[in-house]
Write a protein that holds these residues in place. Structure first.
Motif, PDB file in Angstrom:
ATOM      1  N   GLN A   1       0.855  -1.189   0.000  1.00 52.20           N
ATOM      2  CA  GLN A   1       0.000   0.000   0.000  1.00 52.20           C
ATOM      3  C   GLN A   1       0.889   1.237   0.000  1.00 52.20           C
ATOM      4  OE1 GLN A   1      -3.850   0.610   2.295  1.00 52.20           O
ATOM      5  NE2 GLN A   1      -2.446   1.808   3.541  1.00 52.20           N
TER       6      GLN A   1
ATOM      7  N   TYR B   1       1.011   5.548  -0.634  1.00 54.14           N
ATOM      8  CA  TYR B   1       0.234   6.789  -0.714  1.00 54.14           C
ATOM      9  C   TYR B   1       0.794   7.691  -1.805  1.00 54.14           C
ATOM     10  CZ  TYR B   1      -2.142   5.586   3.627  1.00 54.14           C
ATOM     11  OH  TYR B   1      -2.910   4.958   4.578  1.00 54.14           O
ATOM     12  N   ASP B   2      -0.097   8.258  -2.599  1.00 55.31           N
ATOM     13  CA  ASP B   2       0.351   9.198  -3.619  1.00 55.31           C
ATOM     14  C   ASP B   2       0.558  10.578  -2.989  1.00 55.31           C
ATOM     15  OD1 ASP B   2      -2.093  10.500  -3.356  1.00 55.31           O
ATOM     16  OD2 ASP B   2      -2.976   9.577  -5.131  1.00 55.31           O
TER      17      ASP B   2
ATOM     18  N   GLY C   1      -2.055  11.959  -0.760  1.00 55.86           N
ATOM     19  CA  GLY C   1      -2.429  11.222   0.443  1.00 55.86           C
ATOM     20  C   GLY C   1      -3.427  10.108   0.215  1.00 55.86           C
ATOM     21  N   CYS C   2      -3.659   9.745  -1.050  1.00 61.16           N
ATOM     22  CA  CYS C   2      -4.592   8.666  -1.359  1.00 61.16           C
ATOM     23  C   CYS C   2      -3.846   7.332  -1.446  1.00 61.16           C
ATOM     24  CB  CYS C   2      -5.304   8.929  -2.682  1.00 61.16           C
ATOM     25  SG  CYS C   2      -6.331  10.419  -2.663  1.00 61.16           S
ATOM     26  N   PRO C   3      -4.359   6.288  -0.803  1.00 58.73           N
ATOM     27  CA  PRO C   3      -3.678   4.988  -0.838  1.00 58.73           C
ATOM     28  C   PRO C   3      -3.916   4.253  -2.157  1.00 58.73           C
ATOM     29  CG  PRO C   3      -5.678   4.827   0.459  1.00 58.73           C
ATOM     30  CD  PRO C   3      -5.551   6.270   0.064  1.00 58.73           C
ATOM     31  N   HIS C   4      -2.882   3.571  -2.637  1.00 58.39           N
ATOM     32  CA  HIS C   4      -2.984   2.745  -3.833  1.00 58.39           C
ATOM     33  C   HIS C   4      -2.347   1.395  -3.542  1.00 58.39           C
ATOM     34  CE1 HIS C   4      -4.260   6.075  -6.499  1.00 58.39           C
ATOM     35  NE2 HIS C   4      -3.484   6.819  -5.714  1.00 58.39           N
TER      36      HIS C   4
END
Length: 241
Positions: free
Chosen positions: A139, A141-142, A145-148
Motif C-alpha cells: 500500500q 500513498y500518492d 495522500g490517497c492509498p494505492h
C-alpha cells in the motif's frame, strides 16, 4: 510507478480487483521511504502487516563479514614459504600442498589486491512465488495522500523471508564462482569482496563479471561501485591496504 514500468510491481489496483484475484484475506503491507545520503530507499514494512511474524527460519545465515575478508587476506599472503612450497590447512584439518607457479616470485605471491563487486538492485532480480503473491501486496500513498495497492512481483525489501531466500542464491553464486572459475571472494548479501595476487591484474574482475553475465545476474555499473582491483580497497565500510 517507475517500478511498475520495470516489471517489479503490478498496479495500481483497487481493493475489489485484488479481492477478485486473491480472495478477501490478502495482506497489504505499507511502503515508506527511508532517506539516505544520495537517495530515498523504499522500505516494504512487512512487520507492520505481521507477514514477518509468520516466518520462522530453519537455518542460520552464513555471512562473510570484515573478519572473513581479513582472514582470507592473511591466509593468502602467508601460505607460501621461502622454499616456494604452498600449504593451506582447511577447517577439517586437511592440508592442501603444492608449489608456487614458476611465473610468480615470492614477492608476487605476497602482494595482494582486492575490490568489491556489488549486485545491482539485488532483491529485484528474484521473483516472488506466484502462490505467495497474496501477501506481497503493498500500500503506497500518492502525493495527495490517497492509498494505492500494488502487487510486488519481486522480493520485497523489508521481508524477513526475502533476506534468507536471497542469501541462499547469493551464497550459491559465490560457491559456483569459487569452484568452477577459481574466484577468491567472500559473500555478504549482495557484496562480493574479491582478493587475488596483484600479478593477476584485471583478470579477477573480468572473470567475475563474465560469470555473472553468463548466469544472467546484473551487477552495478556505477563508477563509484565498479572499482578496479587495487592494493587499497574498501569493503563493507572498511579500508583494506
Amino acid at each position: 510507478m517507475s517500478e511498475v514500468q520495470r516489471g517489479w510491481l503490478e498496479g495500481p489496483y483497487t481493493h475489489e480487483q485484488l479481492t477478485s484475484r486473491f480472495g478477501p484475506l490478502y495482506v497489504a503491507s505499507p511502503r515508506f521511504g527511508l532517506r539516505q545520503s544520495d537517495k530515498t530507499r523504499p522500505i516494504d514494512d512487512m512487520s507492520a502487516s505481521l507477514v514477518n511474524s509468520s516466518f520462522s527460519p530453519s537455518y542460520r545465515l552464513e555471512l562473510d563479514g570484515v573478519d572473513s575478508i581479513a582472514i582470507l587476506c592473511r591466509t593468502f599472503a602467508g601460505m607460501v614459504g621461502k622454499d616456494r612450497a604452498v600449504s593451506v590447512e582447511l577447517s577439517d584439518g586437511e592440508k592442501l600442498e603444492g608449489q608456487l607457479h614458476s611465473s610468480l616470485t615470492l614477492e608476487d605471491a605476497a602482494t595482494l589486491m582486492g575490490r568489491t563487486l556489488d549486485l545491482d538492485s539485488a532483491y529485484k532480480q528474484l521473483l516472488v512465488r506466484e502462490s505467495s503473491l497474496w501477501c506481497s501486496v503493498l500500500q503506497v500513498y500518492d502525493p495527495d495522500g490517497c492509498p494505492h495497492l500494488f502487487v510486488s512481483q519481486v522480493l520485497p525489501f523489508g521481508a524477513s523471508a526475502a533476506v534468507y531466500s536471497f542469501n541462499r542464491l547469493s551464497r550459491s553464486l559465490q560457491q559456483i564462482g569459487t569452484r568452477l572459475f577459481g574466484q577468491v571472494w567472500t559473500s555478504y548479501f549482495d557484496d562480493y569482496t574479491q582478493i587475488d595476487v596483484a600479478a593477476s591484474g584485471s583478470n579477477p574482475q573480468q572473470v567475475a563479471e563474465s560469470f555473472l553475465d553468463l548466469v544472467g545476474w546484473k551487477y552495478s555499473m556505477k563508477e563509484s561501485k565498479r572499482m578496479p582491483m587495487s592494493s587499497s580497497f574498501a569493503a563493507l565500510g572498511v579500508e583494506f591496504t
